[in-house]
Design a protein around this motif. Structure first.
Motif, PDB file in Angstrom:
ATOM      1  N   THR A 153       0.870  -0.900   0.077  1.00 34.09           N
ATOM      2  CA  THR A 153       0.199  -0.208  -0.220  1.00 34.09           C
ATOM      3  C   THR A 153       0.564   0.953  -0.204  1.00 34.09           C
ATOM      4  O   THR A 153       1.687   1.521   0.745  1.00 34.09           O
ATOM      5  N   ASP A 154       0.618   2.422  -0.386  1.00 30.14           N
ATOM      6  CA  ASP A 154       1.620   3.687  -1.010  1.00 30.14           C
ATOM      7  C   ASP A 154       1.024   4.450  -0.144  1.00 30.14           C
ATOM      8  O   ASP A 154      -0.079   4.353   0.885  1.00 30.14           O
ATOM      9  N   ARG A 155       1.904   5.652  -0.431  1.00 30.25           N
ATOM     10  CA  ARG A 155       1.660   6.611   0.881  1.00 30.25           C
ATOM     11  C   ARG A 155      -0.198   7.211   0.789  1.00 30.25           C
ATOM     12  O   ARG A 155      -0.744   7.997   1.524  1.00 30.25           O
ATOM     13  N   ASN A 156      -0.036   6.417  -0.763  1.00 31.84           N
ATOM     14  CA  ASN A 156      -1.917   7.559  -0.994  1.00 31.84           C
ATOM     15  C   ASN A 156      -2.831   6.772  -0.903  1.00 31.84           C
ATOM     16  O   ASN A 156      -3.746   6.239  -0.968  1.00 31.84           O
ATOM     17  N   GLY A 157      -2.455   5.280   0.057  1.00 35.20           N
ATOM     18  CA  GLY A 157      -3.671   4.124   0.666  1.00 35.20           C
ATOM     19  C   GLY A 157      -3.720   3.277  -0.843  1.00 35.20           C
ATOM     20  O   GLY A 157      -4.869   2.677  -0.633  1.00 35.20           O
ATOM     21  N   LYS A 158      -3.179   3.685  -1.936  1.00 40.24           N
ATOM     22  CA  LYS A 158      -3.605   2.617  -3.068  1.00 40.24           C
ATOM     23  C   LYS A 158      -2.500   1.080  -2.866  1.00 40.24           C
ATOM     24  O   LYS A 158      -1.459   0.960  -2.521  1.00 40.24           O
ATOM     25  N   VAL A 159      -3.402   0.406  -3.194  1.00 40.69           N
ATOM     26  CA  VAL A 159      -2.771  -1.047  -3.201  1.00 40.69           C
ATOM     27  C   VAL A 159      -2.109  -1.601  -4.386  1.00 40.69           C
ATOM     28  O   VAL A 159      -2.807  -1.281  -5.549  1.00 40.69           O
ATOM     29  N   LYS A 160      -0.883  -2.017  -4.562  1.00 36.57           N
ATOM     30  CA  LYS A 160      -0.109  -2.143  -5.844  1.00 36.57           C
ATOM     31  C   LYS A 160       0.146  -3.471  -5.425  1.00 36.57           C
ATOM     32  O   LYS A 160       0.344  -3.915  -4.982  1.00 36.57           O
ATOM     33  N   THR A 161       0.334  -4.415  -6.903  1.00 30.95           N
ATOM     34  CA  THR A 161      -0.291  -4.912  -7.554  1.00 30.95           C
ATOM     35  C   THR A 161       1.524  -5.599  -6.875  1.00 30.95           C
ATOM     36  O   THR A 161       1.920  -6.690  -6.814  1.00 30.95           O
TER      37      THR A 161
END
Length: 304
Positions: A153-161
């Motif tokens: 999960t990145d700093r913007n709250g987006k989950v990356k594959t």
């Protein structure tokens, strides 16, 4: 053609239960008061009955046991990642000096606009402590609300594959902290200096992070069914001094595959294509500090 009435909660719950039954979960629990590294780990869920992985120091072969086809092993790969964050190309898994098509790679090219990185596939984890045990369970999908993709999960709250982890100890090259083969690892810098050099690669670049290291450590414990990584994967370079000249040149395990190690203290170890994941030098971790003997960590990657 048929469709489910989204208002029919009972039907949706049954479908959800059926889907859960087909999703594999691999876990272990660690007995906190057990003194033996192997004896304190017990397999849970779909890990039960699986053969642990281990490095055979006599033959120089890493035995994957039952784990070779599990997604976080199978879908992990080495690559060259451009400064922009876009993959340049994948590296040969058994010889990083080559691309997957057999042509020469830029793994040691200081003029390449990027770094050698290991791509770690998405993992959803559930960690908790209960009745004298630490629990770790990992799943390829979000099994339920107890599972979080902390490391992805990145700093913007987006989950990356995928997240990318440096394949080599960082080296200072032209005022940047680089992950390349054939270099002397950097040491002797302050924490702000290290961070500045890492961020000089461009937007999104930083240093090692606690949440990513924690996941990799847990996965190593899972596949080896032991808390003693040095015994099951490799001791690592932990002898011979700690000055800059004592550190090993990067790339000594370029032809050693995904996992490799020795049972002496003069060679590097390798896990998930990451050379020197532990030992060789002290590494700072973002998101973890020790204050008066108490370790404090960030629960996720969001925020400052």
């Amino acid at each position: 053609m048929s469709r489910i009435n989204i208002a029919d909660k009972e039907t949706l719950d049954k479908v959800y239960e059926l889907l859960q039954g087909k999703v594999k979960r691999y876990g272990y629990r660690r007995k906190i008061i057990e003194g033996q590294p192997a004896g304190r780990i017990e397999y849970l869920f779909d890990a039960v009955g699986m053969t642990p992985a281990t490095m055979n120091f006599s033959t120089g072969v890493f035995n994957y046991g039952s784990w070779a086809d599990v997604w976080f092993i199978k879908d992990n790969y080495p690559c060259m990642l451009q400064y922009s964050g876009v993959e340049g190309y994948k590296l040969n898994k058994n010889d990083h000096t080559k691309k997957i098509d057999g042509s020469a790679s830029d793994v040691a090219n200081t003029d390449y606009g990027g770094n050698a990185m290991s791509a770690i596939p998405l993992c959803w984890v559930n960690r908790y402590e209960e009745k004298g045990y630490h629990y770790f369970i990992v799943c390829q999908t979000k099994y339920d609300d107890e599972y979080e993709a902390y490391a992805h999960t990145d700093r913007n709250g987006k989950v990356k594959t995928y997240f990318y982890y440096p394949m080599y100890k960082g080296s200072e090259i032209s005022s940047k902290l680089r992950s390349l083969s054939g270099q002397r690892p950097m040491n002797g810098k302050t924490a702000p200096q290290e961070l500045t050099l890492a961020q000089a690669n461009g937007a999104g670049w930083s240093e090692r992070e606690f949440l990513k290291d924690q996941l990799l450590c847990d996965l190593i414990t899972l596949i080896t069914k032991s808390d003693n990584d040095q015994e099951t994967v490799g001791r690592g370079h932990d002898s011979g001094g700690s000055s800059a000249t004592d550190l090993l040149t990067t790339g000594t395990l370029n032809t050693a595959g995904q996992f490799y190690g020795y049972n002496d203290g003069s060679h590097q170890m390798k896990a998930f294509y990451i050379e020197g994941f532990y030992a060789d030098r002290w590494d700072r971790l973002l998101g973890e500090v020790c204050v008066n003997g108490t370790y404090m960590v960030k629960p996720d990657a969001t925020g400052n």
